[in-house]
Scaffold this motif. Structure first.
Motif, mmCIF file in Angstrom:
data_model
loop_
_atom_site.group_PDB
_atom_site.id
_atom_site.type_symbol
_atom_site.label_atom_id
_atom_site.label_comp_id
_atom_site.label_asym_id
_atom_site.label_seq_id
_atom_site.Cartn_x
_atom_site.Cartn_y
_atom_site.Cartn_z
ATOM 1 N N CYS A 64 0.886 -1.166 0.000
ATOM 2 C CA CYS A 64 0.000 0.000 0.000
ATOM 3 C C CYS A 64 0.921 1.212 0.000
ATOM 4 N N GLY A 67 -0.343 4.085 2.213
ATOM 5 C CA GLY A 67 -0.307 3.862 3.658
ATOM 6 C C GLY A 67 1.090 3.537 4.168
ATOM 7 N N CYS A 75 -6.255 4.436 5.392
ATOM 8 C CA CYS A 75 -6.314 3.000 5.706
ATOM 9 C C CYS A 75 -5.489 2.743 6.962
ATOM 10 N N CYS A 77 -2.832 0.429 6.849
ATOM 11 C CA CYS A 77 -1.711 -0.405 6.402
ATOM 12 C C CYS A 77 -0.380 -0.016 7.040
#
Ligand code: GTP
Ligand code: ZN
Length: 460
Positions: A64, A67, A75, A77
């Motif tokens: 990601c 993230g 998010c 992540c």
């Protein structure tokens, strides 16, 4: 038969970090050609786990960029990755696989498009579906092979995702224990986490019970298994009436309060919310053809299909006077191959390539400004039994249809925002000799946060 999957460790290097020292290994595989990574601490094989009496602690992390690298708050992540690194380092043994599955497998470009859809109200699952992807495109075959290559068959997996556990077990691994990896929710990611829990079965204990209430209106708009939940306005629900001489034309697009359809020319901008999106798909299903300009294809790479409701796909028609239609367009991979209307200015080699890719290229006369003669195009469509055409944009196409007095009905989605961008309609006064189109029998209705305004267009 498919070739068996093989993975191969290319190289590894010592990576000291704040939380401890890791060995980073880069793996090659023969399935997806991506550079998946493994971060190792200590002796990771099953034999060492047996000695220790506990299966190895493992994180299978999906890339990601937003993230992991940027620390995006959309998010969880980044914090998950950091926590996994800390936990593995603290145990002195363990593995973090870093899989190149950006955006649950759809890639960064499509994830950014999905984010824009989420910013107008779609949830993370519907955004994927609307873009033509499954909610989750990942599989864990390569991950399983890399773990086996490292001598691991039994593990404790840090995850909240039951599909990840099932995906690894399907490929011969034993997940002896799930170690939850839940991060604190905050305003930016609360709805995303809530969606993961509700629609993707993630095992998350969400603290804010009010959240479920506040998201109740985010019902799964793409759940097309049941009946149409948001009934179409009766005036729009019938098939358009037959019209002598040419197909019936519905002009339908979304604009901001100031009449902008995009922030800038060539830039995909999501303006309307999911409820209006659903109306658009319902309208598509009631027309024989759907027409857009090449600018829209280049900016949005649309599919022009009916996905938010059940119903037949209209025939896609693209107006493209110089044949700029790109070979990568999703339209070339759809079930209904696009019809591309062009002029004699089009390059024959490009025409041959597009026809080989399945498109139908239609050469038509041009009007003085070099554009496709729309009257000729509509006559062509009528001969091919297209009784109704929905014209969706962009600005050039909308303006040209209005300038040619070729529109029977307008269905306008007005989003409550001021964009100050590209205007839907340009130069109409000059083009059509100052006979302005008027909306008669106008009606309006709110739909989600948008207003739908519709009526018949007349030039009188
Ligand atoms: N398509 C899409 N992908 C997203 C979105 N938000 C995050 N991702 C991607 O989702 C992947 C991570 O998946 P998550 O659902 O967060 O978690 P998981 O890996 O399934 O489960 P855990 O093991 O519990 O972390 C990464 O590849 C992210 O880039 C989004 O809105 N749309
Ligand atoms: Zn993420």
């Amino acid at each position: 038969m498919a070739e068996p999957i093989s993975v191969h460790k290319m190289s590894g290097a010592r990576i000291p970090t704040d939380v401890g020292e890791f060995t980073l290994c880069l793996y090659h595989n023969n399935l997806d050609g991506k550079e998946h990574l493994a971060l190792l601490v200590g002796d990771v094989g099953d034999a060492a786990s047996l000695r220790d009496g506990a299966p190895l602690l493992v994180r299978v992390h999906s890339e990601c960029f937003t993230g992991d690298v940027l620390g995006s708050l959309r998010c969880d992540c980044g914090p998950q990755l950091a926590a996994a690194l800390r936990l593995v380092a603290a145990e002195g043994r363990g593995v973090i696989l870093y899989l190149r599955q950006e955006g649950r497998g759809i890639g960064l470009l499509e994830k950014l498009r999905a984010y824009n859809l989420q910013d107008v109200g779609y949830d993370t699952v519907d955004a994927n579906l609307l873009l033509g992807h499954q909610p989750d495109l990942r599989d864990y075959r390569v991950a399983a092979e890399i773990l086996k290559d490292l001598g691991i068959t039994s593990l404790r997996l840090m995850t909240n995702n039951p599909d990840k556990i099932a995906g690894l077990e399907r490929h011969g691994l034993h997940v002896a224990e799930r170690v939850p990896l839940q991060m604190t929710a905050h305003a930016e990611n609360a709805h995303y986490l809530d969606t993961k829990a509700r629609r993707m079965r993630h095992l998350l204990q969400l603290e804010n019970p009010g959240l479920n209430g506040s998201t109740a209106h985010h019902h799964p708009v793409l759940d097309t298994t049941g009946d149409d939940r948001s009934a179409l306005m009766p005036e729009l629900s019938a098939a358009p009436p037959p019209r002598p001489g040419r197909p019936y034309i519905t002009l339908s697009y979304a604009q901001s309060l100031d009449g902008s359809i995009a922030a800038r020319r060539g830039e995909q901008t999501f303006i309307s919310g999911p409820e209006a999106g659903r109306l658009t798909h319902q309208l598509r299903a009631r027309h024989d053809a759907i027409l857009v300009g090449i600018g829209t294809v280049l900016a949005d790479d649309p599919q022009l299909t009916v996905r938010l409701v059940r119903g037949p796909d209209p025939q896609p028609v693209i107006v493209d006077s110089r044949l700029r239609f790109p070979p990568w367009a999703k339209l070339l991979r759809g079930e209904r191959r696009p019809w591309i209307a062009t002029t004699d200015a089009a390059d024959p080699a490009r025409q041959a390539a597009l026809e080989a890719a399945g498109a139908r290229v239609i050469r038509l006369p041009a009007v003085p400004n070099g554009m496709v003669d729309l009257t000729a195009l509509l006559a062509y469509l009528a001969r091919r039994h297209m009784r109704s055409v929905m014209v969706e944009g962009g600005a050039t196409v909308i303006s040209n249809f209005l300038a040619a007095h070729l529109a029977d009905r307008l269905v306008l989605t007005i989003a409550p925002m001021i964009l100050g961008g590209l205007n839907a309609v340009a130069d109409l006064g000059r083009l059509n000799g100052r006979v302005m189109p008027r909306l008669v029998r106008p009606q309006y209705q709110t739909l989600g946060k948008d207003v739908i305004l519709f009526g018949d267009l007349v030039w009188e």
